[in-house]
Motif scaffolding. Structure first.
Motif, PDB file in Angstrom:
ATOM      1  N   THR A 135      42.917  32.559  44.094  1.00 15.90           N
ATOM      2  CA  THR A 135      42.761  31.197  44.619  1.00 15.90           C
ATOM      3  C   THR A 135      43.374  30.234  43.611  1.00 15.90           C
ATOM      4  OG1 THR A 135      40.621  30.768  43.552  1.00 15.90           O
ATOM      5  CG2 THR A 135      40.564  31.878  45.697  1.00 15.90           C
ATOM      6  N   ASP A 136      43.259  28.946  43.869  1.00 19.26           N
ATOM      7  CA  ASP A 136      43.791  27.944  42.940  1.00 19.26           C
ATOM      8  C   ASP A 136      42.923  27.799  41.682  1.00 19.26           C
ATOM      9  OD1 ASP A 136      45.600  27.522  44.931  1.00 19.26           O
ATOM     10  OD2 ASP A 136      44.716  25.644  45.640  1.00 19.26           O
ATOM     11  N   LYS A 137      41.772  28.438  41.676  1.00 19.22           N
ATOM     12  CA  LYS A 137      40.744  28.194  40.668  1.00 19.22           C
ATOM     13  C   LYS A 137      41.185  28.518  39.243  1.00 19.22           C
ATOM     14  CE  LYS A 137      35.816  29.195  39.934  1.00 19.22           C
ATOM     15  NZ  LYS A 137      34.658  29.965  40.468  1.00 19.22           N
ATOM     16  N   TYR A 138      41.993  29.565  39.080  1.00 19.96           N
ATOM     17  CA  TYR A 138      42.306  30.053  37.739  1.00 19.96           C
ATOM     18  C   TYR A 138      43.788  29.916  37.367  1.00 19.96           C
ATOM     19  CZ  TYR A 138      37.686  32.136  38.301  1.00 19.96           C
ATOM     20  OH  TYR A 138      36.343  32.323  38.532  1.00 19.96           O
ATOM     21  N   LEU A 139      44.498  29.039  38.044  1.00 21.81           N
ATOM     22  CA  LEU A 139      45.923  28.892  37.759  1.00 21.81           C
ATOM     23  C   LEU A 139      46.192  28.326  36.369  1.00 21.81           C
ATOM     24  CD1 LEU A 139      47.221  27.567  41.205  1.00 21.81           C
ATOM     25  CD2 LEU A 139      47.517  29.855  40.224  1.00 21.81           C
ATOM     26  N   ASP A 140      45.211  27.639  35.797  1.00 24.17           N
ATOM     27  CA  ASP A 140      45.398  27.055  34.464  1.00 24.17           C
ATOM     28  C   ASP A 140      44.720  27.863  33.366  1.00 24.17           C
ATOM     29  OD1 ASP A 140      46.867  24.889  35.453  1.00 24.17           O
ATOM     30  OD2 ASP A 140      45.030  23.805  35.959  1.00 24.17           O
ATOM     31  N   GLY A 141      44.120  28.996  33.720  1.00 19.72           N
ATOM     32  CA  GLY A 141      43.494  29.827  32.701  1.00 19.72           C
ATOM     33  C   GLY A 141      42.232  30.498  33.208  1.00 19.72           C
ATOM     34  N   LEU A 142      41.891  31.634  32.550  1.00 19.32           N
ATOM     35  CA  LEU A 142      40.712  32.411  32.916  1.00 19.32           C
ATOM     36  C   LEU A 142      39.642  32.281  31.843  1.00 19.32           C
ATOM     37  CD1 LEU A 142      42.336  35.710  34.222  1.00 19.32           C
ATOM     38  CD2 LEU A 142      40.737  34.303  35.506  1.00 19.32           C
ATOM     39  N   ASP A 195      42.225  44.257  31.792  1.00 21.53           N
ATOM     40  CA  ASP A 195      42.241  45.113  30.609  1.00 21.53           C
ATOM     41  C   ASP A 195      43.423  44.780  29.703  1.00 21.53           C
ATOM     42  OD1 ASP A 195      40.004  46.378  31.460  1.00 21.53           O
ATOM     43  OD2 ASP A 195      40.985  48.223  32.113  1.00 21.53           O
ATOM     44  N   GLY A 196      43.272  45.122  28.437  1.00 18.04           N
ATOM     45  CA  GLY A 196      44.351  44.919  27.468  1.00 18.04           C
ATOM     46  C   GLY A 196      44.156  43.664  26.647  1.00 18.04           C
ATOM     47  N   GLN A 197      44.814  43.644  25.499  1.00 16.60           N
ATOM     48  CA  GLN A 197      44.654  42.533  24.563  1.00 16.60           C
ATOM     49  C   GLN A 197      45.061  41.193  25.163  1.00 16.60           C
ATOM     50  OE1 GLN A 197      46.616  43.204  20.837  1.00 16.60           O
ATOM     51  NE2 GLN A 197      45.737  41.405  19.857  1.00 16.60           N
ATOM     52  N   ASP A 198      46.137  41.191  25.934  1.00 20.67           N
ATOM     53  CA  ASP A 198      46.593  39.942  26.550  1.00 20.67           C
ATOM     54  C   ASP A 198      46.436  39.990  28.071  1.00 20.67           C
ATOM     55  OD1 ASP A 198      48.497  41.867  26.971  1.00 20.67           O
ATOM     56  OD2 ASP A 198      50.219  40.560  26.629  1.00 20.67           O
ATOM     57  N   GLY A 199      45.432  40.739  28.534  1.00 25.18           N
ATOM     58  CA  GLY A 199      45.232  40.931  29.965  1.00 25.18           C
ATOM     59  C   GLY A 199      45.019  39.630  30.723  1.00 25.18           C
ATOM     60  N   ARG A 200      44.264  38.709  30.118  1.00 23.34           N
ATOM     61  CA  ARG A 200      43.992  37.447  30.800  1.00 23.34           C
ATOM     62  C   ARG A 200      45.245  36.576  30.885  1.00 23.34           C
ATOM     63  NH1 ARG A 200      38.426  36.460  31.278  1.00 23.34           N
ATOM     64  NH2 ARG A 200      37.234  38.203  30.427  1.00 23.34           N
ATOM     65  N   GLN A 201      46.014  36.556  29.819  1.00 24.89           N
ATOM     66  CA  GLN A 201      47.238  35.750  29.827  1.00 24.89           C
ATOM     67  C   GLN A 201      48.239  36.284  30.847  1.00 24.89           C
ATOM     68  OE1 GLN A 201      48.480  35.951  25.727  1.00 24.89           O
ATOM     69  NE2 GLN A 201      47.301  34.133  25.151  1.00 24.89           N
ATOM     70  N   ARG A 202      48.379  37.604  30.896  1.00 22.02           N
ATOM     71  CA  ARG A 202      49.307  38.197  31.865  1.00 22.02           C
ATOM     72  C   ARG A 202      48.846  37.927  33.294  1.00 22.02           C
ATOM     73  NH1 ARG A 202      49.035  43.193  32.001  1.00 22.02           N
ATOM     74  NH2 ARG A 202      47.579  43.706  30.335  1.00 22.02           N
ATOM     75  N   MET A 203      47.524  37.956  33.504  1.00 18.84           N
ATOM     76  CA  MET A 203      47.005  37.693  34.837  1.00 18.84           C
ATOM     77  C   MET A 203      47.297  36.258  35.273  1.00 18.84           C
ATOM     78  SD  MET A 203      45.612  38.540  37.606  1.00 18.84           S
ATOM     79  CE  MET A 203      45.184  40.236  37.173  1.00 18.84           C
ATOM     80  N   VAL A 204      47.098  35.302  34.388  1.00 23.19           N
ATOM     81  CA  VAL A 204      47.368  33.909  34.726  1.00 23.19           C
ATOM     82  C   VAL A 204      48.844  33.722  35.060  1.00 23.19           C
ATOM     83  CG1 VAL A 204      47.415  31.542  33.846  1.00 23.19           C
ATOM     84  CG2 VAL A 204      45.427  32.993  33.416  1.00 23.19           C
ATOM     85  N   ALA A 205      49.720  34.369  34.296  1.00 28.13           N
ATOM     86  CA  ALA A 205      51.162  34.264  34.570  1.00 28.13           C
ATOM     87  C   ALA A 205      51.483  34.829  35.958  1.00 28.13           C
ATOM     88  CB  ALA A 205      51.948  35.011  33.497  1.00 28.13           C
TER      89      ALA A 205
END
Length: 331
Positions: free
Chosen positions: A230-237, A252-262
């Motif tokens: 959704t639009d909820k996490y487009l700016d970060g998790l 999962d993974g060290q940069d999992g959240r950053q990759r997901m946001v991208a």
């Protein structure tokens, strides 16, 4: 007295499970959350009736939905008794058994005693003579699959359910059950799985191919990955984002959240090029595969439901869009 919208079937596509007679609206209404013992009856009534008025005639429940055992089913039963009973022949009402329902060894999993006792409790909670589909909610590693399949078949013969399904089974486990169902001539029609743009493991392990071969369909739950799509996490998790167990590996993974946001940002650009919100595109993408009979969405208010329903107005994808989405997901 409630009178259903006479135009309720005008815009909601209806899809078939394989070549069976079992049909569902493209969007089904799920009552996993927000319908527990503390839920407000008036709010539940409003959103359930809004769903039916929009052509959503499929209501997905389970013994453990609520929270609180049989809580969601009891609440639905009240709305059904007061408002929907005249429309029973239009409705597809489902129940499931397998996750925790009551204390002791028979209060979970898929033994014969568990399945039969749970369906009796569900029918009582909802005030029904039968459900349209009854699922084994999860694979039971300690019970012979034949016992589970025969119990489901017997429930059909007893007139307590019209069709049967399974949920959260792997492709191998599903195929073993389908083999027994065929021998018994059981009306097995759908496999309900966690499936969304970000989590395609159910399709990747061959399950969808097995269902196609056996004229059955997929019912997809968690289509928006608990709000990720959704639009909820487009700016970060945030660190405390709540993810269903079936989707937890996505971060999962060290940069999992950053990759997901991208990925979410890139997918959102594709959605905008289609004139859709990310959530609308995510739902529409699930439905571009004919093996997906229905997608389950939940809502606590009618306005939330309307947002999900918009997705069915634009289900077509061109090859370029599908290629872009695939490239984003594989990055």
């Amino acid at each position: 007295m409630y009178l259903a919208n006479e135009h309720r079937y005008d815009k909601m596509p209806v899809r078939r499970a394989g070549n069976t007679g079992f049909q569902l609206p493209a969007i089904s209404f799920g009552m996993w959350h927000s319908f527990g013992e503390q839920a407000n009856y008036a709010d539940a009534r409003d959103v359930i009736l809004a769903a039916f008025d929009a052509g959503i005639f499929s209501f997905d429940l389970a013994a453990n939905y609520g929270p609180g055992s049989y809580a969601a089913e009891s609440l639905f039963g009240q709305v059904y008794a007061h408002e929907l009973k005249p429309y029973r022949d239009e409705l597809v009402i489902s129940s499931k058994a397998g996750y925790h329902m009551w204390p002791g060894p028979y209060g979970q999993m898929s033994s014969r005693k568990t399945l039969m006792a749970s369906l009796d409790r569900s029918l009582q909670a909802m005030g029904l003579d039968y459900v349209d589909i009854f699922y084994s909610h999860r694979f039971d590693p300690d019970t012979n699959p034949e016992e589970t399949a025969v119990a489901l078949n017997d429930l059909v013969r007893q007139g307590k359910t019209l069709y049967v399904g399974i949920s959260n089974y792997t492709a191998e486990q599903s195929l073993a059950m389908i083999k027994i169902f065929k021998e018994l001539h059981t009306p097995f029609v759908v496999d309900q799985v966690s499936y969304n743009l970000l989590n395609q493991s159910a399709a990747d392990d061959g399950l969808f191919d097995r269902l196609r071969e056996n004229n059955a369909g997929v019912v997809a739950y968690g289509p928006l990955a608990e709000g990720l799509l959704t639009d909820k996490y487009l700016d970060g998790l945030p660190e405390d984002v709540n993810i269903h167990w079936s989707n937890q590996s996505l971060l999962d993974g060290q940069d999992g959240r950053q990759r997901m946001v991208a990925k979410l940002q890139a997918l959102n650009e594709v959605a905008k090029s289609r004139g859709q919100k990310l959530a609308d595109m995510a739902l529409a993408w699930l439905l571009h595969d004919p093996v997906v009979t229905s997608v389950i969405t939940g809502a606590s208010r009618p306005e939330h439901l309307k947002e999900n329903i918009q997705a069915v107005q634009q289900l077509d994808f061109d090859d370029e869009q599908l290629a872009k989405i695939d490239k984003i997901l594989k990055a």
